[in-house]
Design a protein around this motif. Structure first.
Motif, short mmCIF file in Angstrom:
data_model
loop_
_atom_site.label_atom_id
_atom_site.label_comp_id
_atom_site.label_asym_id
_atom_site.label_seq_id
_atom_site.Cartn_x
_atom_site.Cartn_y
_atom_site.Cartn_z
N ARG A 46 6.87 11.17 -2.53
CA ARG A 46 7.30 9.96 -3.23
C ARG A 46 6.31 8.81 -3.02
N GLU A 47 5.75 8.72 -1.80
CA GLU A 47 4.73 7.68 -1.53
C GLU A 47 3.54 7.86 -2.47
N ARG A 48 3.06 9.10 -2.56
CA ARG A 48 1.90 9.36 -3.41
C ARG A 48 2.22 9.08 -4.88
N GLU A 49 3.37 9.54 -5.33
CA GLU A 49 3.74 9.34 -6.73
C GLU A 49 3.84 7.85 -7.06
N TYR A 50 4.44 7.09 -6.14
CA TYR A 50 4.58 5.65 -6.39
C TYR A 50 3.22 4.96 -6.45
N LEU A 51 2.38 5.23 -5.43
CA LEU A 51 1.10 4.54 -5.35
C LEU A 51 0.15 4.96 -6.46
N LEU A 52 0.10 6.25 -6.76
CA LEU A 52 -0.79 6.72 -7.83
C LEU A 52 -0.33 6.24 -9.19
N SER A 59 -7.06 6.92 -5.44
CA SER A 59 -6.65 8.00 -4.53
C SER A 59 -5.72 7.46 -3.46
N VAL A 60 -4.92 8.39 -2.90
CA VAL A 60 -3.95 8.04 -1.87
C VAL A 60 -3.94 9.13 -0.80
N GLU A 61 -3.97 8.74 0.45
CA GLU A 61 -3.83 9.67 1.57
C GLU A 61 -2.66 9.20 2.43
N GLN A 70 10.00 6.86 19.66
CA GLN A 70 9.75 5.74 18.75
C GLN A 70 9.81 6.15 17.28
N GLY A 71 9.99 7.42 17.02
CA GLY A 71 10.07 7.88 15.63
C GLY A 71 8.72 8.30 15.09
N TYR A 72 8.47 7.98 13.84
CA TYR A 72 7.25 8.43 13.17
C TYR A 72 6.36 7.25 12.77
N ARG A 73 5.06 7.47 12.91
CA ARG A 73 4.07 6.51 12.40
C ARG A 73 3.55 7.02 11.06
N TRP A 74 3.56 6.15 10.06
CA TRP A 74 3.04 6.49 8.74
C TRP A 74 1.70 5.80 8.55
N THR A 75 0.70 6.58 8.24
CA THR A 75 -0.63 6.03 7.95
C THR A 75 -0.91 6.28 6.47
N VAL A 76 -1.12 5.20 5.74
CA VAL A 76 -1.32 5.29 4.29
C VAL A 76 -2.65 4.63 3.94
N ARG A 77 -3.51 5.36 3.26
CA ARG A 77 -4.81 4.85 2.83
C ARG A 77 -4.89 4.91 1.30
N VAL A 78 -5.12 3.76 0.71
CA VAL A 78 -5.16 3.63 -0.75
C VAL A 78 -6.55 3.18 -1.17
N ARG A 79 -7.14 3.92 -2.10
CA ARG A 79 -8.46 3.55 -2.63
C ARG A 79 -8.30 3.13 -4.08
N LEU A 80 -8.79 1.94 -4.40
CA LEU A 80 -8.72 1.44 -5.77
C LEU A 80 -10.05 1.68 -6.49
N ASP A 98 5.85 -3.50 0.96
CA ASP A 98 7.29 -3.38 1.21
C ASP A 98 7.83 -2.07 0.65
N LYS A 99 7.34 -1.68 -0.53
CA LYS A 99 7.84 -0.46 -1.17
C LYS A 99 7.47 0.77 -0.35
N VAL A 100 6.26 0.82 0.18
CA VAL A 100 5.83 1.95 1.00
C VAL A 100 6.69 2.06 2.26
#
Length: 324
Positions: A46-52, A59-61, A70-80, A98-100
């Protein structure tokens, strides 16, 4: 089939059924925990679909890392795409953060957006409060002289391309919009020959009167190009809570501070009404540094410096003598 073979086949089948059952139970247990297993896979998709789906995104990673309790850490890299349109930037550096976090259902999200504006690399890693103003401000900073800009929760860093001579207008204060980009520090950095020069602003003081170019000129070419040499000007040093100039260039740690070279730089800044502290040292290296520090008030040095044996000031002449 003999009895032994039949018995072995039976045991083999029972083991396989147990393994299969164990895997099924494990899968059910993982998927039943919020934010785990297949749930994370769905969120990543869903993250990839939203950002792309956003305009200008190339691109999105997405990476997810378990942090124990502590739960999970999310690392999101967006290239414009290069030179993205302004409306696309406003969306990406504003509401997309906020959406991510909403999709990830996590407060531990490390998101970075990167693009090239003209010839400047830009990296953005925190939500812009006023995205329109922020995008316009960064666009104004992306000049041919600027190599890169980083905007994040820790502050804003503007890295200029290396030059051979002290740049004109280096001491011009940043605009209020530039200072508010991250609501933290605003720092400029440049290399002049082999010398690293940085100025950091928090809005605490106007640094434009500090004679930084004269400081540069008072340094010998050997000191300017010494490995580890630097000039740092800070409008609110976080250690001493004062406007401070630090020059690290005068010899190396093994040989000790070159007091004559340091005194020439100190003489240049005497009389400046803004500076509250001056630190002069050998160039930085792994062994450490040999330094002397002076407090200043109303343009004059207060006391003999720290440590006292390294600094003494002749108040009448305004010169400094620092025994080696």
């Amino acid at each position: 089939m003999n009895v032994c073979a039949a018995s072995s086949a039976s045991r083999f089948n029972r083991l396989n059924r147990r393994r299969a059952l164990s895997l099924m139970i494990g899968a059910v247990a993982v998927s039943a925990v919020p934010g785990c297993g297949l749930s994370n896979s769905n969120k990543e998709r869903r993250e990839r679909e939203y950002l792309l789906g956003l305009k200008g995104v190339d691109s999105v990673e997405v990476y997810v890392e378990l942090l124990g309790d502590q739960g999970y850490r999310w690392t999101v890299r967006v290239r414009l795409s290069d030179d993205p349109p302004q409306d696309a930037l406003i969306t990406v550096v504003g509401e997309s953060f906020d959406k991510v976090a909403e999709i990830a259902e996590s407060q531990t999200v490390d998101m970075e957006v990167a693009w090239v504006q003209g010839s400047t690399d830009v990296r953005w890693s925190s939500k812009a409060t006023d995205a329109t103003k922020a995008v316009e401000t960064v666009a104004g900073l992306c000049t041919p002289a600027v190599d890169g800009i980083e905007v994040g929760s820790g502050g804003t860093l503007v890295r200029y391309r290396a030059v051979d001579n002290f740049p004109d207008n280096w001491m011009a204060p940043p605009s209020s919009d530039a200072l508010s980009l991250s609501h933290r520090d605003f720092e400029r950095h440049i290399r002049i020959g082999g010398l690293s020069v940085s100025t950091r602003y928090t809005g605490h003081a106007d640094l434009s009167s500090v004679p930084l170019e004269r400081v540069f000129e008072a340094m010998s070419p050997a000191d300017r190009n010494r490995e580890g040499a630097s000039i740092e000007l800070d409008d609110m040093d976080f250690v001493h809570a004062q406007v401070q100039l630090r020059v690290a260039a005068f010899g190396n740690y093994e040989d000790g501070l070159d007091s004559d070279a340091a005194a020439r730089v100190l003489a240049v800044v005497l009389g400046n009404q803004v500076l509250q502290g001056v630190e002069l040292s050998t160039a930085w290296d792994e062994s450490g540094s040999d330094e002397v520090r002076f407090d200043m008030k109303d343009g004059s040095v207060v006391g003999e410096g720290r440590p006292p044996e390294k600094g003494a000031v002749d108040r009448k002449s305004g010169s400094a003598g620092m025994p080696r």
